[in-house]
Design an enzyme around this catalytic site. Structure first.
Site, short mmCIF file in Angstrom:
data_model
loop_
_atom_site.label_atom_id
_atom_site.label_comp_id
_atom_site.label_asym_id
_atom_site.label_seq_id
_atom_site.Cartn_x
_atom_site.Cartn_y
_atom_site.Cartn_z
N CYS A 145 0.82 -1.22 0.00
CA CYS A 145 0.00 0.00 0.00
C CYS A 145 0.85 1.26 0.00
O CYS A 145 0.32 2.36 -0.14
CB CYS A 145 -0.95 0.01 1.19
SG CYS A 145 -0.09 0.08 2.77
N CYS A 260 -25.17 -38.62 -6.15
CA CYS A 260 -26.13 -37.61 -6.58
C CYS A 260 -26.79 -38.01 -7.90
O CYS A 260 -27.70 -37.35 -8.37
CB CYS A 260 -25.47 -36.25 -6.74
SG CYS A 260 -24.44 -36.10 -8.22
N HIS A 273 -18.67 -40.67 -21.27
CA HIS A 273 -18.39 -40.61 -22.70
C HIS A 273 -17.98 -41.98 -23.25
O HIS A 273 -17.30 -42.08 -24.26
CB HIS A 273 -17.33 -39.56 -23.01
CG HIS A 273 -16.04 -39.73 -22.25
ND1 HIS A 273 -15.10 -40.66 -22.61
CD2 HIS A 273 -15.56 -39.10 -21.16
CE1 HIS A 273 -14.08 -40.58 -21.76
NE2 HIS A 273 -14.33 -39.66 -20.87
N CYS A 318 -37.26 -39.54 -32.27
CA CYS A 318 -37.16 -40.60 -33.26
C CYS A 318 -36.77 -40.05 -34.63
O CYS A 318 -37.18 -38.97 -35.02
CB CYS A 318 -38.50 -41.32 -33.36
SG CYS A 318 -38.57 -42.50 -34.70
N CYS A 348 -27.15 -45.26 -42.87
CA CYS A 348 -27.30 -44.22 -41.88
C CYS A 348 -26.24 -44.19 -40.79
O CYS A 348 -26.18 -43.26 -40.04
CB CYS A 348 -28.67 -44.28 -41.24
SG CYS A 348 -29.45 -42.71 -41.38
#
Ligand SMILES: [Zn+2]
Ligand SMILES: [Zn+2]
Ligand SMILES: [Zn+2]
Ligand SMILES: [Zn+2]
Lengths: 517, 155
Positions: A145, A260, A273, A318, A348
């Site tokens: 200071c 949790c 993941h 969907c 796909c």
């Protein structure tokens, strides 16, 4: 519409409704064994499972969840263990253990070698027993200071770097309250590595700051131990104890479930993941972030009917779309007619590599690589989005079911299958989503066909279940048995896929186009 | 602005008026929490010789406990210096400027200028940080929101 798996999957299984929470679905796998005998890779899988029946699945790891109280107890136990060996009081032993990051063998070794040095380094030197105090120093000027009032209180630790008490206090408050530091706060002097000890904090900090300091100090226990990790859920106070090390993450994806309810990766703290290893998951997310501009057009949630060009908004999870106007049925992902998907779902989920010829020339190459990325990203993003839509749909359906309950006389227990189905859908879409990041980096070989088959089977099962959710509520009661069956089936397909990918990782059978260590 | 930070900045300002280290100049301060400084590199480093660069300082209420926000800015005859740790929008990747990392409340405006000056002096690479373009594109973020990884011990 007839799907090939309808034949494979006998729907004569019966299970009681209360078995159908997400956990007990695992146990159902055993009951379903006999239904998959005509599926080659299932046989393989079941063969492996029969060899050592009591073994847990390859994609699961052992772990325990610890509460705040349990964590404090563990620390207490270790302090008790060590303090008798060192002959030090409880508080000093705790400081020494923290200083040595709870590696008690190392602490004991070093302490036996040279106790004075260990005590000094940990900030417990000869002056530890003297209570630290504030001093007024004539002619002192504070470097923080710039005040030089002769009446002001000042403080310094043993390093001798002295500041006014107010500045020291502000410095500690900032470190503790704003930066969340506790055990490693250094002297404010640039380059001085002296650690601020707890007595200094007690002398200078306000009660509020001191309480936070204690809390943070307790928390460092988890940060210091490689076998512990905080649950990443906001506000969650639990930690998970798991033995999987950072160096093993290319061979295993340690997914854990906190008390949790959050399912996350112990290795990196990210949401579940599996089956994509941590390193690939991070690379994928980085790539998606970098390429988000180009990929943006995909995330638009409206498309035009390929036949009559009227705008269609996807309102359920969907992928089987029916245009309200012209009744044309098509696949949301590839926009091809749905009729082709019953037998030829390949279109796909599998990206057909462009022929070598077309890929020649730099421009064609970069376009092909962008197309390839978009192919996988599209499917990844689609499952992410569909999972949210499935959930919304479930919330709406649940409300309708409540009214159905009173009109049809079904009990609360009897409508639980809806929740089980919704949970299974969420979990499977999460898995499917990451199979596309996995596939993006996967190098083609004989094993990848099994993976792609598993991916396709799971995807098909998920879309069938998802489709059931889109039925009007009054028809839901009628399709209850079908939904229960399909819920068990998607869980089964998910386990097969995860088992295969986990075994491949463990045996280092997968080859990736990038380094995953 | 807190009296704490104001008092310290007034003291620094008074000291600046008595003189600064070579190659460091005070430009102006529209108000107490906002200063501009000019710096020059003292040796003959061809990347920076004969050039002057402008630094923009912003101080929070918690200065000097918290680090100031320091960036290079463009002005007439003032470019953003080329450096592998200085982005083309002026943001500087330096651990000294991060409160959680290398900042010490004993540092001052002058000492920060000197550190940046020596960061330039020691540099021979005529390049921007990796990913500069993408980084600069993501405008509108405060410097404080950006977490750098200090993986290069040479700066
Ligand atoms: Zn002071
Ligand atoms: Zn010191
Ligand atoms: Zn949790
Ligand atoms: Zn992970």
């Amino acid at each position: 519409m007839a799907m090939s798996s309808d034949e494979e999957y006998g729907s004569d299984q019966m299970m009681s409704d209360d078995e159908l929470d997400a956990d007990s679905l695992g146990e159902l796998a055993g009951n379903l064994d006999s239904d998959y005998d005509n599926d080659a890779d299932d046989d393989q899988f079941l063969e492996n499972m029969r060899d050592d029946k009591p073994q847990k699945p390859a994609y699961e790891v052992d772990y325990t969840t610890l509460s705040d109280a349990e964590l404090r107890n563990k620390q207490k136990e270790q302090v008790e263990d060590v303090r008798h060996i060192l002959g030090q009081p409880v508080e000093q032993t705790a400081i020494l253990l923290r200083y040595f990051k709870w590696q008690k063998e190392r602490l004991i070794d070093k302490y036996m070698d040279d106790p004075d040095k260990v005590l000094e380094d940990a900030g417990l030197g000869a002056e530890w027993n003297d209570d630290p105090k504030l001093e007024k120093v004539r002619g002192f000027s504070c470097d923080i200071c710039c005040d030089d009032d002769a009446e002001m209180n000042t403080y310094s630790m043993r390093c001798g770097h002295r500041y006014c008490a107010d500045c020291y206090k502000q410095y500690l408050e900032n470190k503790i309250m704003s930066e969340g530091e506790s055990g490693r706060i250094q002297c404010p002097t640039d380059g001085c590595s002296r650690i601020v000890d707890s007595k200094t904090v007690r002398l200078l900090a306000s009660p509020k700051v001191l309480a936070r300091y204690g809390e943070l100090l307790n928390r460092t226990y988890v940060d210091d131990k490689p076998n512990l990790r905080w649950c990443p859920a906001p506000e969650c106070e639990f930690a998970v104890d798991c033995a999987v090390r950072q160096t093993e993450l290319h061979k295993i994806i340690p997914t854990v479930v906190c008390n949790c309810g959050l399912r996350f990766c112990f290795g990196c703290g990210h949401n579940d993941h599996q089956p994509c290893p941590c390193a690939l998951m991070k690379k994928w997310l980085k790539k998606c972030e970098d390429d988000s501009e180009t990929a943006n057009w995909i995330s638009a949630h409206t498309k035009e009917c390929p036949k009559c060009v009227s705008t269609i908004e996807k309102n359920g999870g969907c992928n089987h779309m029916t245009c309200r106007k012209c009744k044309h049925e098509f696949c949301w992902v590839c926009m091809g007619p749905w009729s082709e998907h019953g037998t030829n779902w390949y279109n796909c989920n599998r990206f057909e590599e462009k022929s070598g010829e077309e890929a020649r020339g730099q421009q064609a190459k970069s376009r092909a690589s962008l197309e390839r990325y978009l192919h996988y990203y599209n499917r990844y993003a689609n499952h992410d989005h569909s999972a949210k839509l499935d959930k919304d749909l479930y919330v709406k359906t649940e409300k309708k079911m409540t009214s159905l309950q009173s009109s049809s006389g079904m009990s609360w227990i009897e409508v639980q299958y809806l929740e089980a189905a919704s949970t299974a859908l969420q979990q499977c879409r999460q898995t499917l989503k990451w199979t596309y990041a996995f596939a993006f980096y996967l190098q083609r070989n004989n094993d990848t066909y099994i993976f792609e088959d598993n991916q396709r089977d799971l995807e098909m099962a998920v879309e069938q279940l998802s489709e059931l959710f889109e039925k009007p509520a009054d028809q839901l009661a009628a399709s209850r048995k079908e939904m229960v069956d399909k819920t068990a089936y998607v869980g089964h397909r998910r386990r097969i896929l995860l088992e295969d990918t986990a075994n491949g990782l463990r045996d280092e059978r997968w080859q990736f186009t990038t380094d995953i260590r | 602005m807190s009296t704490f930070a104001a008092k310290r900045l007034q003291k620094e300002m008074a000291k600046i008026h008595q003189g600064l280290a070579p190659g460091i100049f005070f430009v102006n301060s529209p108000n107490l929490q906002h200063w501009q400084m000019d710096i020059q590199v003292l040796d003959s480093n061809p990347l920076y010789a004969g050039k002057t660069f402008r630094l923009n300082f912003r101080f929070s209420n918690n200065y000097p406990i918290e680090a100031p926000e320091v960036t290079f800015i463009r002005a007439p005859d003032r470019e953003i210096p080329m450096h592998p740790h200085i982005y083309s929008n002026g943001i500087i990747c330096l651990d000294l400027l991060s409160s959680g990392n290398g900042w010490s409340p004993v540092q001052s405006v002058e000492s920060v200028c000197m550190s940046i000056q020596s960061m330039l002096t020691g540099n021979t690479k005529n390049e921007r940080p990796e990913g500069d373009e993408a980084f600069v594109l993501r405008e509108g973020r405060s410097v404080r929101d950006i977490r750098f990884v200090y993986d290069d011990p040479t700066v």
